[in-house]
Write an enzyme that holds these catalytic residues in place. Structure first.
Site, PDB file in Angstrom:
ATOM      1  N   CYS A  42       0.829  -1.215   0.000  1.00  0.00           N
ATOM      2  CA  CYS A  42       0.000   0.000   0.000  1.00  0.00           C
ATOM      3  C   CYS A  42       0.866   1.269   0.000  1.00  0.00           C
ATOM      4  O   CYS A  42       1.618   1.512   0.941  1.00  0.00           O
ATOM      5  CB  CYS A  42      -0.902  -0.055   1.238  1.00  0.00           C
ATOM      6  SG  CYS A  42      -1.677   1.495   1.704  1.00  0.00           S
ATOM      7  N   CYS A  45       0.177   3.726   2.861  1.00  0.00           N
ATOM      8  CA  CYS A  45       0.683   3.133   4.108  1.00  0.00           C
ATOM      9  C   CYS A  45       2.186   3.407   4.242  1.00  0.00           C
ATOM     10  O   CYS A  45       2.675   3.731   5.327  1.00  0.00           O
ATOM     11  CB  CYS A  45       0.432   1.625   4.137  1.00  0.00           C
ATOM     12  SG  CYS A  45      -1.301   1.151   4.053  1.00  0.00           S
TER      13      CYS A  45
END
Length: 120
Positions: A42, A45
């Site tokens: 991600c 993230c």
């Protein structure tokens, strides 16, 4: 301070045992915490990871910051209805947790920590 990655067992003992108390949130920690639900692939993230590391150092002794890999801990992610990442669970002492979805700036994190977790 190091950010610890939580397994389901860690979560049940350090944060909340949702299996023993499915109808009531009972926080197990000794200080407020943030839980970052993330995945290694991600992009957002990865963007907030260094911010969380900085905050872990800045707020050492005041809050704990944990990470949960949603790919390794699918049951835990499902228990909290994680459908998008990053999702961040803010757990104050003696109150219900609050979920934030999406990447946040360091200023937004600091505001949430001060207002939601530390009640400044």
């Amino acid at each position: 301070m190091k950010i610890n990655e939580l397994t389901k067992q860690d979560f049940l003992s350090k944060v909340a045992n949702y299996e023993a108390s499915p109808d009531k949130w009972m926080y197990e920690g000794d200080k407020p915490c943030i839980i970052d639900f993330f995945a290694t692939w991600c992009g957002p993230c990865k963007m907030i990871a260094p911010i969380l590391e900085e905050l872990a150092d800045e707020y050492t002794g005041q809050i704990d910051i944990y990470k949960v890999d949603t790919e390794k801990e699918e049951e835990l992610a499902a228990a909290f209805g994680i459908r998008s990442i990053p999702s961040l669970l803010f757990c104050p002492m003696g109150e219900q947790p609050q979920m934030a979805r999406g990447a946040m700036s360091k200023a937004d994190f600091k505001k949430a920590i001060d207002e939601v977790l530390l009640k400044k």
